[in-house]
Motif scaffolding. Structure first.
Motif, PDB file in Angstrom:
ATOM      1  N   SER A 206       0.833  -1.207   0.000  1.00 18.20           N
ATOM      2  CA  SER A 206       0.000   0.000   0.000  1.00 18.20           C
ATOM      3  C   SER A 206       0.863   1.251   0.000  1.00 18.20           C
ATOM      4  N   PRO A 207       0.353   2.356  -0.544  1.00 20.82           N
ATOM      5  CA  PRO A 207       1.062   3.634  -0.426  1.00 20.82           C
ATOM      6  C   PRO A 207       1.057   4.097   1.023  1.00 20.82           C
ATOM      7  N   CYS A 208       2.016   4.910   1.366  1.00 24.52           N
ATOM      8  CA  CYS A 208       2.115   5.427   2.734  1.00 24.52           C
ATOM      9  C   CYS A 208       2.267   6.945   2.684  1.00 24.52           C
ATOM     10  N   PHE A 209       1.199   7.649   3.042  1.00 25.21           N
ATOM     11  CA  PHE A 209       1.246   9.108   3.127  1.00 25.21           C
ATOM     12  C   PHE A 209       1.450   9.488   4.581  1.00 25.21           C
ATOM     13  N   HIS A 210       2.430  10.349   4.828  1.00 21.91           N
ATOM     14  CA  HIS A 210       2.791  10.640   6.213  1.00 21.91           C
ATOM     15  C   HIS A 210       3.124  12.119   6.365  1.00 21.91           C
ATOM     16  N   THR A 211       2.765  12.681   7.513  1.00 21.38           N
ATOM     17  CA  THR A 211       3.110  14.067   7.816  1.00 21.38           C
ATOM     18  C   THR A 211       3.667  14.185   9.233  1.00 21.38           C
ATOM     19  N   VAL A 212       4.490  15.192   9.421  1.00 25.59           N
ATOM     20  CA  VAL A 212       4.983  15.586  10.743  1.00 25.59           C
ATOM     21  C   VAL A 212       4.606  17.051  10.926  1.00 25.59           C
ATOM     22  N   PRO A 213       3.489  17.328  11.585  1.00 25.61           N
ATOM     23  CA  PRO A 213       3.080  18.735  11.764  1.00 25.61           C
ATOM     24  C   PRO A 213       4.085  19.545  12.581  1.00 25.61           C
ATOM     25  N   PHE A 214       4.772  18.880  13.533  1.00 17.90           N
ATOM     26  CA  PHE A 214       5.696  19.612  14.391  1.00 17.90           C
ATOM     27  C   PHE A 214       6.814  18.680  14.848  1.00 17.90           C
ATOM     28  N   GLY A 215       8.050  19.147  14.725  1.00 15.83           N
ATOM     29  CA  GLY A 215       9.193  18.385  15.201  1.00 15.83           C
ATOM     30  C   GLY A 215      10.281  19.308  15.705  1.00 15.83           C
ATOM     31  N   ILE A 216      11.100  18.799  16.621  1.00 16.88           N
ATOM     32  CA  ILE A 216      12.231  19.567  17.140  1.00 16.88           C
ATOM     33  C   ILE A 216      13.489  18.700  17.127  1.00 16.88           C
ATOM     34  N   MET A 217      14.635  19.354  16.937  1.00 21.08           N
ATOM     35  CA  MET A 217      15.946  18.716  17.045  1.00 21.08           C
ATOM     36  C   MET A 217      16.784  19.555  17.993  1.00 21.08           C
ATOM     37  N   ALA A 218      17.531  18.911  18.887  1.00 17.22           N
ATOM     38  CA  ALA A 218      18.356  19.639  19.840  1.00 17.22           C
ATOM     39  C   ALA A 218      19.668  18.897  20.039  1.00 17.22           C
ATOM     40  N   GLY A 219      20.793  19.642  19.938  1.00 17.96           N
ATOM     41  CA  GLY A 219      22.093  19.037  20.153  1.00 17.96           C
ATOM     42  C   GLY A 219      23.098  19.463  19.111  1.00 17.96           C
ATOM     43  N   GLY A 220      24.303  18.919  19.217  1.00 13.28           N
ATOM     44  CA  GLY A 220      25.373  19.244  18.298  1.00 13.28           C
ATOM     45  C   GLY A 220      25.518  18.187  17.220  1.00 13.28           C
ATOM     46  N   ARG A 221      26.733  17.662  17.060  1.00 13.51           N
ATOM     47  CA  ARG A 221      26.935  16.601  16.076  1.00 13.51           C
ATOM     48  C   ARG A 221      26.071  15.387  16.403  1.00 13.51           C
ATOM     49  N   VAL A 222      25.945  15.090  17.658  1.00 11.18           N
ATOM     50  CA  VAL A 222      25.000  14.072  18.122  1.00 11.18           C
ATOM     51  C   VAL A 222      23.804  14.812  18.703  1.00 11.18           C
TER      52      VAL A 222
ATOM     53  N   GLY B 256      19.291  14.846  19.631  1.00  8.93           N
ATOM     54  CA  GLY B 256      18.035  14.147  19.855  1.00  8.93           C
ATOM     55  C   GLY B 256      16.922  14.839  19.096  1.00  8.93           C
ATOM     56  N   PHE B 257      15.863  14.099  18.800  1.00 11.79           N
ATOM     57  CA  PHE B 257      14.724  14.709  18.125  1.00 11.79           C
ATOM     58  C   PHE B 257      13.427  14.117  18.658  1.00 11.79           C
ATOM     59  N   ALA B 258      12.360  14.895  18.527  1.00 10.84           N
ATOM     60  CA  ALA B 258      11.023  14.452  18.918  1.00 10.84           C
ATOM     61  C   ALA B 258      10.036  15.029  17.921  1.00 10.84           C
ATOM     62  N   GLU B 259       9.040  14.212  17.538  1.00 15.51           N
ATOM     63  CA  GLU B 259       8.087  14.620  16.515  1.00 15.51           C
ATOM     64  C   GLU B 259       6.665  14.261  16.923  1.00 15.51           C
ATOM     65  N   LEU B 260       5.733  15.061  16.418  1.00 12.80           N
ATOM     66  CA  LEU B 260       4.324  14.698  16.446  1.00 12.80           C
ATOM     67  C   LEU B 260       4.001  14.129  15.067  1.00 12.80           C
ATOM     68  N   ALA B 261       3.767  12.827  14.986  1.00 11.41           N
ATOM     69  CA  ALA B 261       3.523  12.163  13.705  1.00 11.41           C
ATOM     70  C   ALA B 261       2.024  12.039  13.461  1.00 11.41           C
ATOM     71  N   LEU B 262       1.635  12.221  12.198  1.00  4.45           N
ATOM     72  CA  LEU B 262       0.231  12.123  11.841  1.00  4.45           C
ATOM     73  C   LEU B 262       0.144  11.597  10.407  1.00  4.45           C
ATOM     74  N   GLY B 263      -0.046  10.274  10.283  1.00  6.07           N
ATOM     75  CA  GLY B 263      -0.091   9.701   8.949  1.00  6.07           C
ATOM     76  C   GLY B 263      -0.253   8.195   8.977  1.00  6.07           C
ATOM     77  N   MET B 264      -0.015   7.576   7.824  1.00  5.29           N
ATOM     78  CA  MET B 264      -0.215   6.145   7.692  1.00  5.29           C
ATOM     79  C   MET B 264       0.923   5.342   8.312  1.00  5.29           C
ATOM     80  N   LEU B 265       2.099   5.956   8.480  1.00  3.30           N
ATOM     81  CA  LEU B 265       3.199   5.245   9.133  1.00  3.30           C
ATOM     82  C   LEU B 265       2.893   5.056  10.611  1.00  3.30           C
ATOM     83  N   ASN B 266       2.532   6.128  11.278  1.00  5.84           N
ATOM     84  CA  ASN B 266       2.128   6.066  12.679  1.00  5.84           C
ATOM     85  C   ASN B 266       1.457   7.375  13.069  1.00  5.84           C
ATOM     86  N   ILE B 267       0.863   7.362  14.238  1.00  6.02           N
ATOM     87  CA  ILE B 267       0.220   8.550  14.801  1.00  6.02           C
ATOM     88  C   ILE B 267       0.679   8.691  16.251  1.00  6.02           C
TER      89      ILE B 267
END
Length: 205
Positions: free
Chosen positions: A166-182, A184-195
């Motif tokens: 099946s096709p997979c349509f996915h969106t991330v309405p809001f996400g953040i990344m924090a740190g240097g070369r290494v 962390g990130f956190a996202e609000l997922a909304l789509g067919m991959l996950n919610i």
């Protein structure tokens, strides 16, 4: 499944060769000028996988038994690992990133005897997804970013003799990344991959 994997590898190779990342200036020590990112994440509720592979008669994650299955074998609870994802990102501009990701969701279920209710078999399956995404960064500092993303890919899954492409349509309405070369990130997922919430760790180079 082999054709699916070959297609994924071919697309990743082609994009790696033809993406115009050489046009991006790179200043030593400036995190904003690094060209690539590798990210690993986990989380979210795989709603499309639940719809495709969880028997309506088994009560979803919580199990249960319908009247029609009293004298026949019936399904016990079905469990999923949640989507484990890996991404390789091409940072084409400070505000735009092309992400090529692969997601994997493991599935496990039980089949019980309709008369004795004893465990008859343990069933396993999976859903694999190839998901290119366009990520748009609207707030950027050297150690912190805020972004949104949209993607369209392809999923293949199999469980209890059922296979679904099946096709997979996915969106991330809001996400953040924090740190240097290494980072962390956190996202609000909304789509067919996950919610729901997805979180992970990444490396820039």
């Amino acid at each position: 499944m082999k054709r699916f994997l070959v297609l994924c590898v071919a697309l990743v190779t082609a994009l790696a060769v033809y993406c115009p990342v050489s046009a991006i200036g790179r200043e030593a020590g400036n995190l904003n000028d690094m060209r690539y990112e590798v990210r690993l994440g986990w989380g979210g509720y795989p709603v499309a996988d639940v719809i495709n592979f969880v028997d309506r008669n088994c009560g979803g994650y919580f199990g249960g038994r319908s009247l029609s299955s009293i004298y026949g074998d019936y399904s016990g609870p079905v469990y999923m690992t949640g989507v484990i994802s890996a991404e390789f990102d091409f940072v084409l501009r400070r505000w735009f990133t092309l992400s090529l990701g692969i997601g994997w969701n493991g599935i496990r279920g039980e089949t019980h005897d309709g008369v004795t209710s004893s465990l008859k078999s343990t069933d396993s399956g999976y859903v694999a997804t190839f998901l290119p995404q366009a990520r748009f960064t609207y707030f950027s500092r050297e150690y912190f970013k805020m972004y949104s993303a949209v993607g369209l890919g392809l999923s293949y899954g199999q469980f209890r003799g059922r296979a679904v492409i099946s096709p997979c349509f996915h969106t991330v309405p809001f996400g953040i990344m924090a740190g240097g070369r290494v980072f962390g990130f956190a996202e609000l997922a909304l789509g067919m991959l996950n919610i729901g919430a997805t979180a992970g760790i990444g490396v820039r180079f």
